[in-house]
Design a protein around this motif. Structure first.
Motif, PDB file in Angstrom:
ATOM      1  N   ARG A 100      40.136  43.301 -17.228  1.00  0.00           N
ATOM      2  CA  ARG A 100      40.207  43.721 -18.637  1.00  0.00           C
ATOM      3  C   ARG A 100      38.833  43.672 -19.288  1.00  0.00           C
ATOM      4  NH1 ARG A 100      44.317  40.297 -18.373  1.00  0.00           N
ATOM      5  NH2 ARG A 100      46.193  41.370 -17.685  1.00  0.00           N
ATOM      6  N   GLY A 141      44.654  42.575 -11.376  1.00  0.00           N
ATOM      7  CA  GLY A 141      45.369  43.853 -11.297  1.00  0.00           C
ATOM      8  C   GLY A 141      46.749  43.773 -10.671  1.00  0.00           C
ATOM      9  N   LYS A 142      47.357  42.599 -10.670  1.00  0.00           N
ATOM     10  CA  LYS A 142      48.668  42.434 -10.027  1.00  0.00           C
ATOM     11  C   LYS A 142      49.754  43.272 -10.704  1.00  0.00           C
ATOM     12  CE  LYS A 142      48.581  38.037 -10.951  1.00  0.00           C
ATOM     13  NZ  LYS A 142      47.277  37.966 -11.620  1.00  0.00           N
ATOM     14  N   ASP A 143      49.875  43.083 -12.027  1.00  0.00           N
ATOM     15  CA  ASP A 143      50.944  43.795 -12.734  1.00  0.00           C
ATOM     16  C   ASP A 143      50.733  45.308 -12.679  1.00  0.00           C
ATOM     17  OD1 ASP A 143      52.690  41.717 -13.757  1.00  0.00           O
ATOM     18  OD2 ASP A 143      50.981  41.068 -14.942  1.00  0.00           O
ATOM     19  N   HIS A 144      49.451  45.686 -12.722  1.00  0.00           N
ATOM     20  CA  HIS A 144      49.151  47.121 -12.721  1.00  0.00           C
ATOM     21  C   HIS A 144      49.569  47.771 -11.403  1.00  0.00           C
ATOM     22  CE1 HIS A 144      47.492  50.232 -15.106  1.00  0.00           C
ATOM     23  NE2 HIS A 144      46.589  50.595 -14.229  1.00  0.00           N
ATOM     24  N   GLY A 181      43.859  38.983 -14.317  1.00  0.00           N
ATOM     25  CA  GLY A 181      42.994  40.156 -14.375  1.00  0.00           C
ATOM     26  C   GLY A 181      42.572  40.690 -13.025  1.00  0.00           C
ATOM     27  N   VAL A 233      42.926  53.018  -9.380  1.00  0.00           N
ATOM     28  CA  VAL A 233      42.337  53.122  -8.042  1.00  0.00           C
ATOM     29  C   VAL A 233      43.118  52.171  -7.142  1.00  0.00           C
ATOM     30  CG1 VAL A 233      40.259  52.775  -6.648  1.00  0.00           C
ATOM     31  CG2 VAL A 233      40.042  53.562  -9.014  1.00  0.00           C
TER      32      VAL A 233
HETATM   33  N1  LIG Z   1      43.613  49.169  -9.338  1.00  0.00           N
HETATM   34  C1  LIG Z   1      43.234  49.372 -10.625  1.00  0.00           C
HETATM   35  N2  LIG Z   1      42.621  50.534 -10.970  1.00  0.00           N
HETATM   36  C2  LIG Z   1      42.230  50.730 -12.244  1.00  0.00           C
HETATM   37  N3  LIG Z   1      42.407  49.850 -13.244  1.00  0.00           N
HETATM   38  C3  LIG Z   1      43.024  48.686 -12.971  1.00  0.00           C
HETATM   39  C4  LIG Z   1      43.477  48.392 -11.649  1.00  0.00           C
HETATM   40  N4  LIG Z   1      44.051  47.171 -11.653  1.00  0.00           N
HETATM   41  C5  LIG Z   1      43.980  46.728 -12.915  1.00  0.00           C
HETATM   42  N5  LIG Z   1      43.378  47.621 -13.721  1.00  0.00           N
HETATM   43  C6  LIG Z   1      43.097  47.434 -15.143  1.00  0.00           C
HETATM   44  O1  LIG Z   1      42.901  46.045 -15.375  1.00  0.00           O
HETATM   45  C7  LIG Z   1      43.805  45.558 -16.380  1.00  0.00           C
HETATM   46  C8  LIG Z   1      44.345  44.198 -15.949  1.00  0.00           C
HETATM   47  O2  LIG Z   1      45.229  44.327 -14.875  1.00  0.00           O
HETATM   48  P1  LIG Z   1      46.588  43.484 -14.762  1.00  0.00           P
HETATM   49  O3  LIG Z   1      47.435  44.169 -13.758  1.00  0.00           O
HETATM   50  O4  LIG Z   1      47.198  43.250 -16.092  1.00  0.00           O
HETATM   51  O5  LIG Z   1      46.066  42.100 -14.168  1.00  0.00           O
HETATM   52  P2  LIG Z   1      46.900  40.802 -13.798  1.00  0.00           P
HETATM   53  O6  LIG Z   1      48.364  41.134 -13.857  1.00  0.00           O
HETATM   54  O7  LIG Z   1      46.442  40.442 -12.413  1.00  0.00           O
HETATM   55  O8  LIG Z   1      46.477  39.770 -14.820  1.00  0.00           O
HETATM   56  C9  LIG Z   1      44.890  46.634 -16.505  1.00  0.00           C
HETATM   57  O9  LIG Z   1      45.289  46.802 -17.826  1.00  0.00           O
HETATM   58  C10 LIG Z   1      44.211  47.895 -16.012  1.00  0.00           C
HETATM   59  O10 LIG Z   1      43.648  48.622 -17.104  1.00  0.00           O
END
Ligand SMILES: Nc1ncnc2c1ncn2[C@@H]1O[C@H](COP(=O)(O)OP(=O)(O)O)[C@@H](O)[C@H]1O
Ligand SMILES: [Mg+2]
Length: 336
Positions: free
Chosen positions: A272, A82-85, A80, A46
């Motif tokens: 997560r 969602g930065k990398d995502h 957590g 999303v």
């Molecule tokens: N915008 C989003 N929509 C749906 N799921 C998300 C989204 N952002 C993150 N996630 C979920 O949350 C988990 C953690 O996100 P991640 O990008 O690894 O966080 P960060 O890099 O900030 O620690 C991902 O594996 C994904 O499953």
């Protein structure tokens, strides 16, 4: 004709942005590797606004407007959020091979940039040969590079990256070779905020280095955003559960950000936990008299430090006290 992709503004303010996707040239020497590294779009993703902002920047870059230099985005936010995502999904949308390269303390300059290694010369002697490091290898062809945990990088790595990120737009290798920043390479980064909490091994970003990035904050998601993500990923999860989980998430994360040390939690409720661990717990404990409570005890509390549990329980009692009594998932979802 290259394929096109359209980015919609989730806030409904800006116009849709249409961009051509990148196309990998099959004659690239490492075509197979790069093709494998193009991420799949996540059907449960999303966009909370970040993907659209990336698209705006990409549009500006391609607009041909005079004087603009390529900009590189670093997302700053807690674990957590969602930065990398976001960054991975942008690579998926544009069809770019994705290279996530963590810069944590232990990785050294030579791993990232490269080093000269000794090889047998086949005549009983040795000869030295340059071997690209991870960043160098990634930028030799089309790709999106995500330098994660920028603020954990050592000084020598930062220094090596300065030229790549500014007007010089190239990486100078110790061999004398200059690797230019290609037109089909994008560089992103992520980092944790150092203001309210310490993350092991991180420091405030060096000012000269920070000045080479556009820094955008990634905040904790709001209640509606958590609900959206849960609905999208678990369509049969009942509303009562979605509401309770979303409120717990927002309240725990508000307690994480509070300045009042008396009620502050030290661990946020990461996406997560919310999107992966809690839904699994609810499935396993679907027949329990209080599936959410059971899940909280087995899949959330063990995640936090002992001294944090009281604060987590305070939020639980304020927000939920007793979980919904109906089964968590509707028809079509297996029951243990
Ligand atoms: N915008 C989003 N929509 C749906 N799921 C998300 C989204 N952002 C993150 N996630 C979920 O949350 C988990 C953690 O996100 P991640 O990008 O690894 O966080 P960060 O890099 O900030 O620690 C991902 O594996 C994904 O499953
Ligand atoms: Mg991450």
């Amino acid at each position: 004709m290259p394929e096109k992709v359209v980015f919609e503004d989730p806030r409904g303010e800006g116009p849709p942005i249409e961009l051509e996707k990148f196309e990998l040239d099959a004659s690239l020497p490492d075509y197979e590797l790069r093709a494998r590294k193009i991420p799949d779009p996540d059907p449960h993703y999303v966009d909370l606004g970040m993907l659209y902002r990336f698209a705006q920047l990409e549009w500006a870059r391609r607009s041909g407007a005079e004087g603009l230099a390529p900009l590189h985005v670093a997302l700053r936010g807690h674990m957590g959020t969602g930065k990398d995502h976001d960054i991975e999904q942008f690579a998926a949308a544009l069809g770019l091979p994705y290279f996530r390269i963590p810069l944590t303390g232990e990785v050294r300059d030579v791993t990232l940039i490269g080093s000269t290694q000794l090889h047998g010369d086949g005549k009983g002697g040795t000869e030295s040969r340059w071997q690209d490091g991870e960043i160098t290898r990634a930028i030799r062809g089309p790709g999106l590079v995500n330098l994660s945990e920028l603020n954990a990088a050592g000084a020598e790595t930062l220094f090596a990256l300065h030229g790549l990120l500014d007007r010089y737009a190239a990486l100078d290798l110790p061999t004398g070779e200059t690797v230019p920043l290609r037109d089909d390479v994008r560089i992103f980064g992520t980092m944790n905020p150092t203001d309210i909490r310490d993350y092991a091994g991180t420091q405030t970003l060096n000012k000269a280095f920070a000045d080479r990035w556009v820094i955008w904050e990634k905040f904790f998601p709001g209640e509606d955003q958590v609900s959206n993500m849960l609905h999208r990923r678990y369509p049969s999860l009942k509303d009562a559960y979605v509401t309770a989980i979303s409120r717990l998430t927002v309240e725990i994360n508000a307690s994480f950000e509070t300045r009042d040390a008396g009620v502050r939690v030290e661990t946020p409720l990461s996406l997560r936990t919310v999107l992966e661990r809690i839904p699994a717990g609810l499935l396993i404990h679907a027949r329990d008299s209080d599936p959410l409570r059971r899940t909280w005890e087995e899949f959330v509390l063990p995640q936090v430090d002992a001294y944090d549990r009281d604060h987590y329980e305070t939020v639980w009692n304020a927000v939920v006290r007793r979980g919904p009594s109906e089964p968590p998932y509707g028809a079509g979802t297996p029951i243990p």
